[in-house]
Scaffold this active site. Structure first.
Site, PDB file in Angstrom:
ATOM      1  N   LYS A  31       0.840  -1.209   0.000  1.00 40.49           N
ATOM      2  CA  LYS A  31       0.000   0.000   0.000  1.00 40.49           C
ATOM      3  C   LYS A  31       0.876   1.262   0.000  1.00 40.49           C
ATOM      4  O   LYS A  31       0.651   2.173  -0.776  1.00 40.49           O
ATOM      5  CB  LYS A  31      -0.912   0.036   1.253  1.00 40.49           C
ATOM      6  CG  LYS A  31      -1.843  -1.152   1.388  1.00 40.49           C
ATOM      7  CD  LYS A  31      -2.728  -1.030   2.605  1.00 40.49           C
ATOM      8  CE  LYS A  31      -1.985  -1.102   3.939  1.00 40.49           C
ATOM      9  NZ  LYS A  31      -1.336  -2.416   4.218  1.00 40.49           N
ATOM     10  N   ARG A 106      -9.952   0.994   8.016  1.00 41.60           N
ATOM     11  CA  ARG A 106      -9.642  -0.434   8.174  1.00 41.60           C
ATOM     12  C   ARG A 106     -10.554  -1.137   9.162  1.00 41.60           C
ATOM     13  O   ARG A 106     -10.213  -2.230   9.628  1.00 41.60           O
ATOM     14  CB  ARG A 106      -8.159  -0.675   8.439  1.00 41.60           C
ATOM     15  CG  ARG A 106      -7.597  -0.024   9.638  1.00 41.60           C
ATOM     16  CD  ARG A 106      -6.141   0.316   9.410  1.00 41.60           C
ATOM     17  NE  ARG A 106      -5.225  -0.784   9.501  1.00 41.60           N
ATOM     18  CZ  ARG A 106      -3.960  -0.705   9.081  1.00 41.60           C
ATOM     19  NH1 ARG A 106      -3.492   0.385   8.517  1.00 41.60           N
ATOM     20  NH2 ARG A 106      -3.158  -1.708   9.227  1.00 41.60           N
ATOM     21  N   ARG A 152      11.560  -5.804   4.883  1.00 42.40           N
ATOM     22  CA  ARG A 152      11.373  -4.354   4.677  1.00 42.40           C
ATOM     23  C   ARG A 152      12.365  -3.530   5.494  1.00 42.40           C
ATOM     24  O   ARG A 152      12.645  -3.817   6.649  1.00 42.40           O
ATOM     25  CB  ARG A 152       9.961  -3.940   5.075  1.00 42.40           C
ATOM     26  CG  ARG A 152       9.796  -2.410   5.032  1.00 42.40           C
ATOM     27  CD  ARG A 152       8.389  -1.943   5.139  1.00 42.40           C
ATOM     28  NE  ARG A 152       7.695  -2.528   6.250  1.00 42.40           N
ATOM     29  CZ  ARG A 152       6.375  -2.490   6.393  1.00 42.40           C
ATOM     30  NH1 ARG A 152       5.638  -1.915   5.469  1.00 42.40           N
ATOM     31  NH2 ARG A 152       5.807  -3.036   7.432  1.00 42.40           N
ATOM     32  N   ARG A 185      10.993  -1.564  11.026  1.00 46.87           N
ATOM     33  CA  ARG A 185       9.849  -1.139  11.835  1.00 46.87           C
ATOM     34  C   ARG A 185       9.686  -2.069  13.030  1.00 46.87           C
ATOM     35  O   ARG A 185       9.796  -3.280  12.876  1.00 46.87           O
ATOM     36  CB  ARG A 185       8.579  -1.153  10.976  1.00 46.87           C
ATOM     37  CG  ARG A 185       8.161   0.246  10.580  1.00 46.87           C
ATOM     38  CD  ARG A 185       7.067   0.285   9.592  1.00 46.87           C
ATOM     39  NE  ARG A 185       5.870  -0.439   9.976  1.00 46.87           N
ATOM     40  CZ  ARG A 185       4.768  -0.461   9.242  1.00 46.87           C
ATOM     41  NH1 ARG A 185       4.729   0.200   8.105  1.00 46.87           N
ATOM     42  NH2 ARG A 185       3.705  -1.134   9.624  1.00 46.87           N
ATOM     43  N   ARG A 196      -0.755  -8.808  13.390  1.00 44.63           N
ATOM     44  CA  ARG A 196      -1.256  -7.807  12.424  1.00 44.63           C
ATOM     45  C   ARG A 196      -2.081  -8.492  11.339  1.00 44.63           C
ATOM     46  O   ARG A 196      -3.101  -7.969  10.908  1.00 44.63           O
ATOM     47  CB  ARG A 196      -0.080  -7.054  11.801  1.00 44.63           C
ATOM     48  CG  ARG A 196       0.536  -6.049  12.762  1.00 44.63           C
ATOM     49  CD  ARG A 196       1.922  -5.620  12.305  1.00 44.63           C
ATOM     50  NE  ARG A 196       1.932  -4.967  11.021  1.00 44.63           N
ATOM     51  CZ  ARG A 196       3.010  -4.891  10.247  1.00 44.63           C
ATOM     52  NH1 ARG A 196       4.161  -5.446  10.618  1.00 44.63           N
ATOM     53  NH2 ARG A 196       2.935  -4.262   9.082  1.00 44.63           N
TER      54      ARG A 196
HETATM   55  P1  AP5 Z   1       4.804  -1.621   1.867  1.00 43.26           P
HETATM   56  O1  AP5 Z   1       4.523  -0.762   0.691  1.00 43.26           O
HETATM   57  O2  AP5 Z   1       5.520  -1.025   3.001  1.00 43.26           O
HETATM   58  O3  AP5 Z   1       3.458  -2.387   2.358  1.00 43.26           O
HETATM   59  P2  AP5 Z   1       2.213  -1.854   3.151  1.00 43.26           P
HETATM   60  O4  AP5 Z   1       1.020  -2.483   2.550  1.00 43.26           O
HETATM   61  O5  AP5 Z   1       2.251  -0.375   3.265  1.00 43.26           O
HETATM   62  O6  AP5 Z   1       2.492  -2.562   4.532  1.00 43.26           O
HETATM   63  P3  AP5 Z   1       2.371  -1.997   6.014  1.00 43.26           P
HETATM   64  O7  AP5 Z   1       3.153  -2.945   6.868  1.00 43.26           O
HETATM   65  O8  AP5 Z   1       2.758  -0.553   6.081  1.00 43.26           O
HETATM   66  O9  AP5 Z   1       0.844  -2.152   6.263  1.00 43.26           O
HETATM   67  P4  AP5 Z   1       0.124  -2.108   7.617  1.00 43.26           P
HETATM   68  O10 AP5 Z   1      -1.270  -1.957   7.195  1.00 43.26           O
HETATM   69  O11 AP5 Z   1       0.430  -3.257   8.504  1.00 43.26           O
HETATM   70  O12 AP5 Z   1       0.812  -0.886   8.367  1.00 43.26           O
HETATM   71  P5  AP5 Z   1       0.348   0.607   8.670  1.00 43.26           P
HETATM   72  O13 AP5 Z   1       1.555   1.437   8.733  1.00 43.26           O
HETATM   73  O14 AP5 Z   1      -0.769   1.004   7.822  1.00 43.26           O
HETATM   74  O15 AP5 Z   1       5.606  -2.894   1.321  1.00 43.26           O
HETATM   75  C1  AP5 Z   1       6.060  -3.905   2.207  1.00 43.26           C
HETATM   76  C2  AP5 Z   1       7.398  -4.458   1.706  1.00 43.26           C
HETATM   77  O16 AP5 Z   1       7.172  -5.133   0.471  1.00 43.26           O
HETATM   78  C3  AP5 Z   1       8.445  -3.386   1.415  1.00 43.26           C
HETATM   79  O17 AP5 Z   1       9.702  -3.851   1.782  1.00 43.26           O
HETATM   80  C4  AP5 Z   1       8.361  -3.182  -0.109  1.00 43.26           C
HETATM   81  O18 AP5 Z   1       9.591  -2.785  -0.642  1.00 43.26           O
HETATM   82  C5  AP5 Z   1       7.957  -4.576  -0.572  1.00 43.26           C
HETATM   83  N1  AP5 Z   1       7.100  -4.558  -1.767  1.00 43.26           N
HETATM   84  C6  AP5 Z   1       6.062  -3.707  -2.025  1.00 43.26           C
HETATM   85  N2  AP5 Z   1       5.490  -4.008  -3.209  1.00 43.26           N
HETATM   86  C7  AP5 Z   1       6.177  -5.077  -3.710  1.00 43.26           C
HETATM   87  C8  AP5 Z   1       6.067  -5.843  -4.902  1.00 43.26           C
HETATM   88  N3  AP5 Z   1       5.120  -5.591  -5.824  1.00 43.26           N
HETATM   89  N4  AP5 Z   1       6.931  -6.874  -5.074  1.00 43.26           N
HETATM   90  C9  AP5 Z   1       7.880  -7.149  -4.147  1.00 43.26           C
HETATM   91  N5  AP5 Z   1       8.043  -6.455  -2.998  1.00 43.26           N
HETATM   92  C10 AP5 Z   1       7.201  -5.421  -2.784  1.00 43.26           C
HETATM   93  O19 AP5 Z   1      -0.236   0.421  10.158  1.00 43.26           O
HETATM   94  C11 AP5 Z   1       0.636   0.115  11.242  1.00 43.26           C
HETATM   95  C12 AP5 Z   1      -0.159   0.080  12.537  1.00 43.26           C
HETATM   96  O20 AP5 Z   1      -0.728   1.378  12.785  1.00 43.26           O
HETATM   97  C13 AP5 Z   1      -1.355  -0.873  12.541  1.00 43.26           C
HETATM   98  O21 AP5 Z   1      -0.974  -2.188  12.894  1.00 43.26           O
HETATM   99  C14 AP5 Z   1      -2.257  -0.223  13.591  1.00 43.26           C
HETATM  100  O22 AP5 Z   1      -1.825  -0.503  14.884  1.00 43.26           O
HETATM  101  C15 AP5 Z   1      -2.038   1.256  13.342  1.00 43.26           C
HETATM  102  N6  AP5 Z   1      -3.011   1.829  12.384  1.00 43.26           N
HETATM  103  C16 AP5 Z   1      -2.733   2.387  11.163  1.00 43.26           C
HETATM  104  N7  AP5 Z   1      -3.845   2.804  10.569  1.00 43.26           N
HETATM  105  C17 AP5 Z   1      -4.864   2.525  11.411  1.00 43.26           C
HETATM  106  C18 AP5 Z   1      -6.270   2.711  11.335  1.00 43.26           C
HETATM  107  N8  AP5 Z   1      -6.850   3.259  10.267  1.00 43.26           N
HETATM  108  N9  AP5 Z   1      -7.012   2.281  12.385  1.00 43.26           N
HETATM  109  C19 AP5 Z   1      -6.447   1.708  13.467  1.00 43.26           C
HETATM  110  N10 AP5 Z   1      -5.124   1.484  13.601  1.00 43.26           N
HETATM  111  C20 AP5 Z   1      -4.340   1.902  12.584  1.00 43.26           C
HETATM  112 MG    MG Z   2       2.457   0.994   4.836  1.00 42.20          MG
END
Ligand code: AP5
Ligand code: MG
Length: 243
Positions: A31, A106, A152, A185, A196
């Site tokens: 994402k 989410r 990552r 992270r 997660r």
């Molecule tokens: P990346 O692009 O970083 O993936 P991502 O989908 O953004 O993964 P996240 O881990 O950030 O998602 P998340 O939903 O768990 O975390 P968030 O920060 O939102 O890519 C991942 C890896 O893959 C990278 O190394 C990249 O290089 C590689 N990659 C990407 N595309 C690729 C491809 N096509 N091929 C190969 N490799 C590839 O949330 C974190 C925490 O915050 C949550 O757990 C929660 O506690 C809190 N939080 C955030 N938002 C909310 C909300 N709305 N409500 C409640 N809690 C929330």
């Molecule tokens: Mg992310």
């Protein structure tokens, strides 16, 4: 497409009213990687609730203190904590042509909150049309997710995302763009990743049904090279009868 035609498409995209685009998918689906690219192509902001929360954690704000404990366990922070920060961000002028929501909504209550919020913001196109969010689900196999998350690394300064397996930096551990030391992270430890992924299945997957019912959902295969996924997302946005 020749160079001139490509330039025409680029400049058209930079002026288009895109409206809100929601990117959703499991942890590691890409994402953040895709949101940054799509945001740059259209010249609209990426709004990542995860990034905003992590910024609050690193600044030691009261919100950051509350969120850190929950994030470190791999659970979602309470809905009420995210509404204020999302409405502050969506109210900024740079969202006038649209925005890419990365990681929000989410939960079903968050999606309902967003629908109510959007009712007051029409994102009119040529003065007339209401633009409900386009919702793009990025699907990726479980084993790829694990590899992506454990591999990552990200730049604490510019936010660029790398992967030791798939998108390594030119020099190990160093950001190509600004030379900062890359970081892991804290929630990318295996035991937290498992929680997660469970939270995603339990609380976020029901959004598929929610958005399918209103015909707003598009699905993209995220198990492909980054540029191929970007092209599919662009198609989903631009063929979504909205632009
Ligand atoms: P990346 O692009 O970083 O993936 P991502 O989908 O953004 O993964 P996240 O881990 O950030 O998602 P998340 O939903 O768990 O975390 P968030 O920060 O939102 O890519 C991942 C890896 O893959 C990278 O190394 C990249 O290089 C590689 N990659 C990407 N595309 C690729 C491809 N096509 N091929 C190969 N490799 C590839 O949330 C974190 C925490 O915050 C949550 O757990 C929660 O506690 C809190 N939080 C955030 N938002 C909310 C909300 N709305 N409500 C409640 N809690 C929330
Ligand atoms: Mg992310």
């Amino acid at each position: 497409m020749d160079a001139e035609a490509t330039q025409d498409v680029d400049s058209k995209r930079a002026k288009t009213t895109v409206g809100p685009v929601i990117l959703f998918g499991p942890p590691g689906a890409g994402k953040g990687t895709q949101a940054k690219k799509i945001a740059e192509i259209f010249g609209i902001p990426q709004i990542s609730t995860g990034d905003i929360l992590r910024e609050n954690v690193s600044k030691g704000t009261p919100l950051g203190h509350m969120a850190k404990v929950v994030m470190d366990r791999g659970e979602l922070v309470p809905d009420e904590l995210v509404y204020g920060m999302v409405s502050d961000r969506l109210g900024k002028e740079d969202c006038n042509r649209g925005c890419i929501l990365d990681g929000f909504p989410r939960t079903i209550p968050q999606a309902e909150w967003l629908d109510r919020y959007m009712e007051g913001r029409l994102f009119d196109k040529v003065g007339a049309r209401k633009m409900p969010p386009i919702v793009i689900q990025v699907k990726v196999e479980y084993n790829s997710l694990l590899q992506r998350l454990t591999g990552r690394r990200s730049c604490p300064n510019c936010g660029r995302i790398y992967n030791v397996h798939y998108q390594p930096p030119c020099v190990e551990g160093i950001c190509d763009l600004d030379g900062s030391n890359l970081v892991l992270r804290p929630d990318d430890r295996e035991e937290v990743i498992a929680e997660r992924l469970r939270a995603y299945d339990r609380q976020t997957l029901p959004l598929v049904n929610y958005y399918q019912k209103s015909g707003r959902l598009r699905t993209v295969n995220g198990d492909q090279p980054v540029d191929v996924v970007t092209a599919e997302i662009l198609r989903a946005i631009e063929n979504g009868d909205r632009l």
